[in-house]
Design an enzyme around this catalytic site. Structure first.
Site, short mmCIF file in Angstrom:
data_model
loop_
_atom_site.label_atom_id
_atom_site.label_comp_id
_atom_site.label_asym_id
_atom_site.label_seq_id
_atom_site.Cartn_x
_atom_site.Cartn_y
_atom_site.Cartn_z
N CYS A 166 0.84 -1.20 0.00
CA CYS A 166 0.00 0.00 0.00
C CYS A 166 0.87 1.26 0.00
O CYS A 166 1.37 1.67 1.05
CB CYS A 166 -0.92 -0.01 1.22
SG CYS A 166 -1.94 1.46 1.32
N CYS B 1 -0.44 4.14 2.13
CA CYS B 1 -0.31 3.93 3.59
C CYS B 1 1.15 4.13 4.03
O CYS B 1 1.41 4.71 5.07
CB CYS B 1 -0.72 2.51 4.00
SG CYS B 1 -2.19 1.89 3.24
N ASP B 2 2.09 3.62 3.25
CA ASP B 2 3.48 3.52 3.72
C ASP B 2 4.48 4.41 2.99
O ASP B 2 5.64 4.49 3.40
CB ASP B 2 3.95 2.06 3.60
CG ASP B 2 3.09 1.12 4.45
OD1 ASP B 2 2.58 1.58 5.48
OD2 ASP B 2 2.92 -0.05 4.06
#
Ligand code: NDP
Length: 301
Positions: free
Chosen positions: A132, A135-136
């Site tokens: 992701c 997300c990261d």
């Protein structure tokens, strides 16, 4: 016994909840993770009619709030067993013990991201390997990263990362991207992107975190690519084994159903990415949710 049980709170499941509630059905939605499904990870949705530029998170949240406001019940438990029939009613059991009896069932279980199947993949997940980018990605500000895949997800991830990272490699197994041409053009307009076409990731290097990946070319030659992270976006796979005793699945594990969302079992409908279909998009998931909910509501009243 409720009228309609929906398994999965992604776009298809939440749309089904909205339509089933508006049709006067009692509705319970089972979800094993956070509501919203895959779209949560998309930074910007540019192809949903009427909502250009909305973030996936905002879109998913609005959909969830809409279903809640209409009175859909939510159970946050991963479904582990489904049994029964339209004649007897369906029983649903969650991993944490949640249960529900329903007259009809809408499977909207979506898909999950495919893993590479490489040695060390699990150990390096969260230590340089991510599925992701939104997300990261921020963990790798100013660093060198690589994205593996050639579809819309991979190219969107790479575009997103160009704004955060110093250098972005995109590794794809063919010499042509699968992603939409407009996205590919946008990606290639960034001067911190380098393509590694006709390569797959064949090995992971590092001690406690990723420091490099081994690439294998289609001609068999190998090379090592130094990178601080590998964002894996090599497609999606269904997770429907829990339904295999009640509905027919195809060889790849998708629930066999057409545009009417009708499955091999009476009273069971399949909506969204989890079913056999050609176009897996937000708008087709939403359309399935409506079709399945209207049909299920008619049957259950
Ligand atoms: P896709 O199936 O579209 O693409 C997967 C990519 O991974 C392909 O390029 C494929 O290669 C590659 N791949 C598959 N298996 C392997 C493997 N074992 N090793 C190496 N490479 C592999 O998946 P996406 O997640 O990108 O997208 C899923 C769906 O969601 C699609 O329908 C997509 O259009 C849609 N989507 C739409 C978006 C949008 O419209 N904005 C955003 C994100 C997703 P190959 O090309 O050779 O098959």
């Amino acid at each position: 016994m409720i009228d309609v049980a929906i398994i999965g709170a992604g776009t298809a499941g939440l749309t089904a909840a909205i339509y089933a509630r508006r049709a006067g059905s009692s509705v319970t939605v089972f979800e094993g993770e956070a509501p919203g499904g895959q779209i949560i990870n998309t930074p910007e949705i540019d192809n949903f009619p009427g909502l250009p530029g909305i973030s996936g998170y905002e879109y998913a949240n609005k959909l969830y709030e809409q279903a809640q406001a209409l009175g859909a019940e939510f159970v946050f438990d991963k479904v582990k067993k489904v049994s029964g029939s339209f004649e007897e009613g369906f029983s649903i059991l969650g991993e944490y013990g949640a249960t529900c009896e329903a007259k009809t069932l809408i499977i909207a279980s979506g898909v999950k991201r495919r893993e590479m199947g490489l040695a060390g993949e699990q150990e390096f997940t969260g230590r340089g390997i991510s599925y992701c980018a939104t997300c990261d990605g921020a963990f790798f500000k100013g660093k060198t990263v690589a994205v593996f895949g050639g579809g819309n997800t991979a190219v969107e991830d790479a575009i997103y990362l160009t704004g955060i990272c110093e250098k972005v490699y995109i590794i794809h197994r063919r010499n042509q991207f699968r992603a939409d041409a407009a996205l590919v053009d946008e990606l290639l307009s960034h001067d911190n992107v380098e393509t590694k076409l006709c390569f797959t990731v064949s090995g992971l290097r590092g001690e406690d975190k990723i420091t490099a990946v081994e690439l294998t070319n289609i001609d068999g030659s190998k090379e090592e690519l130094t990178t601080d992270a590998l964002f894996v976006a090599i497609g999606l796979i269904p997770e429907n084994s829990v339904f295999q005793d009640i509905v027919e699945l195809d060889e790849a594990g998708y629930v066999v159903a057409g545009e009417d969302c009708i499955t091999s079992a009476e009273g069971v409908f399949a909506a969204g990415d989890c079913r056999t279909k050609d176009v897996r998009q937000l708008v087709t998931a939403a359309a399935d949710g409506a079709v399945a909910a209207v049909a299920a509501s008619k049957l259950s009243h």
